[in-house]
Scaffold this active site. Structure first.
Site, PDB file in Angstrom:
ATOM      1  N   GLY A  15       0.822  -1.204   0.000  1.00  0.00           N
ATOM      2  CA  GLY A  15       0.000   0.000   0.000  1.00  0.00           C
ATOM      3  C   GLY A  15       0.853   1.249   0.000  1.00  0.00           C
ATOM      4  N   ILE A  17       2.360   2.780   2.396  1.00  0.00           N
ATOM      5  CA  ILE A  17       3.573   2.653   3.190  1.00  0.00           C
ATOM      6  C   ILE A  17       4.543   1.651   2.583  1.00  0.00           C
ATOM      7  CG2 ILE A  17       4.440   1.778   5.398  1.00  0.00           C
ATOM      8  CD1 ILE A  17       2.155   3.100   6.795  1.00  0.00           C
ATOM      9  N   CYS A 129       2.544   7.214  13.378  1.00  0.00           N
ATOM     10  CA  CYS A 129       3.180   8.434  12.864  1.00  0.00           C
ATOM     11  C   CYS A 129       3.130   9.542  13.912  1.00  0.00           C
ATOM     12  CB  CYS A 129       2.516   8.873  11.562  1.00  0.00           C
ATOM     13  SG  CYS A 129       0.723   9.098  11.661  1.00  0.00           S
ATOM     14  N   ASN A 270       3.393  12.007   7.445  1.00  0.00           N
ATOM     15  CA  ASN A 270       3.003  10.937   8.358  1.00  0.00           C
ATOM     16  C   ASN A 270       3.564   9.592   7.921  1.00  0.00           C
ATOM     17  OD1 ASN A 270       1.081  11.626   6.232  1.00  0.00           O
ATOM     18  ND2 ASN A 270      -0.232   9.986   7.011  1.00  0.00           N
TER      19      ASN A 270
END
Length: 299
Positions: A15, A17, A129, A270
Site C-alpha cells: 500500500g 507505506i 506516525c 506521516n
C-alpha cells in the site's frame, strides 16, 4: 560493503507505506530488498512496485516464509489485526519483524528514545506516525520538568491515510497513548488523529499541548530544539513551527513533517516519518549484528 553482507529484507504489504518502504530499503547501505509481498496481483501498489523494478509477489506472507533462506528482516505494512498471525508465522525463522501497524504486540520503539535497545527483541512496533513525531519532544520535556498532562493532536491529509490506517483508528489512538505513557512517565495523556479532506492536501502536522511545572521559555525551547535535531538525523522534513510557553505551566509545540520524496508526496510526512524511523531501526540492527561491515550506518 559487499551487498551480500547486508541484512536481507522483505516488505509485507504494497500500500502507501509498503512501496515507499521498499524504495527506502533499496537506498540503504545496510539493507538488501529481496521481495515486496502483496495479496492482490492487480493492486495499484504492487503494480507500481513492479514498474519500479522491485521484486514482487502477490502470494503475501507465504511467499516470504517459504524462501530458501529466511529473511533477516520483514517490515509489516499491513494492518494491526493481521500482525499477530504474521508474527507467529515468522517466529520459527528467527526473522526480525518491524511492525508499522498499531498492533500493540511487539516492543515499542522510537529511534531517538530507545532505538539502541533493540537486541533481543524479535517483534518491534513503530507505534504510529503521531507517536514518532511527538514522543521525542514530550520525553525530553518530561525528563527535565514535572508534566501532569499531555495532549497530542495529529492531522494528516486524507490522501495520505490508507485503508489499513482507517481500519485501525482505535488502535492508532491506544498505541500512541501507550507510547506516550511508557516513554515519558506521564499518566494523563490523550491522542487524537484528524483526517483532513482539505485541498490542496494539508501537510502532516502534530500539535502537542502540555500542563506541568517550571516550564520556562528558555528551557522548553532548548529541549524541543535538541529533540527535533535528533529526529531530523533520519527524518529531514521534521520541523518545529511553534513553541509557546505560558505562565510557566503550559506549553504548546507544533511540528510539521514533510516527505523527502521517494514514492509519497511532500504533504504525506506521516508516512515518511514512520517509514524513516523503521529504516533507522533496521539499520541499527545491522550495525549491532555486523559492526565492522556497516559502520557507516552508525554515523
Amino acid at each position: 560493503m559487499k551487498p551480500e553482507r547486508r541484512l536481507s529484507v522483505g516488505v509485507l504489504g504494497a500500500g502507501l507505506i509498503g512501496v515507499d518502504l521498499a524504495v527506502k530499503v533499496e537506498r540503504s547501505a545496510a539493507l538488501a530488498l529481496h521481495l515486496v509481498a502483496g495479496r492482490t496481483a492487480e493492486s495499484p501498489g504492487l503494480k507500481r512496485a513492479a514498474r519500479l523494478g522491485l521484486p514482487v509477489t502477490s502470494r503475501g506472507l507465504p511467499a516470504l516464509a517459504d524462501l530458501d533462506e529466511p529473511l533477516d528482516v520483514v517490515f509489516d505494512a499491513t494492518d494491526a489485526g493481521s500482525h499477530a498471525e504474521h508474527a507467529e508465522a515468522l517466529a520459527p525463522l528467527g526473522t526480525l519483524l518491524v511492525d508499522l501497524t498499531p498492533s500493540r504486540i511487539g516492543r515499542m520503539v522510537v529511534p531517538t528514545v530507545n532505538g539502541a535497545d533493540v537486541t533481543g527483541h524479535r517483534d518491534l512496533n513503530m507505534v504510529s506516525c503521531g507517536g514518532q513525531a511527538s514522543v521525542p519532544i514530550v520525553r525530553a520535556l518530561a525528563r527535565a520538568h514535572h508534566i501532569d498532562y499531555v495532549e497530542v493532536v495529529a492531522t494528516a491529509a486524507t490522501l495520505s491515510v490508507g485503508r489499513g490506517t482507517r481500519l485501525n483508528l482505535d488502535e492508532y489512538v491506544e498505541t500512541t497513548q501507550d507510547a506516550l505513557r511508557e516513554f515519558t512517565g506521564v499518566g494523563d495523556v490523550k491522542a487524537i488523529l484528524n483526517i483532513s479532506p482539505a485541498r490542496p492536501p494539508a501537510t502532516f502536522r502534530v500539535a502537542i499541548s502540555l500542563i506541568g511545572e517550571g516550564l520556562t521559555s528558555d528551557s522548553v525551547r532548548a529541549l524541543v530544539a535538541e529533540a527535533a535535531a535528533d529526529v531530523r538525523a533520519f527524518a529531514t522534513g521534521y520541523t518545529v513551527t511553534s513553541c509557546v510557553v505560558e505562565d510557566d505551566s503550559r506549553a504548546f509545540i507544533a511540528v510539521e513533517v514533510t516527505s523527502t520524496g521517494d514514492q509519497i508526496p511532500a504533504y504525506a510526512g506521516n508516512l515518511d516519518i514512520i517509514n524513516s524511523a523503521a529504516i533507522r531501526v533496521a539499520e541499527r540492527c545491522a550495525v549491532q549484528r555486523r559492526p565492522t561491515e556497516v559502520m557507516e550506518v552508525a554515523s
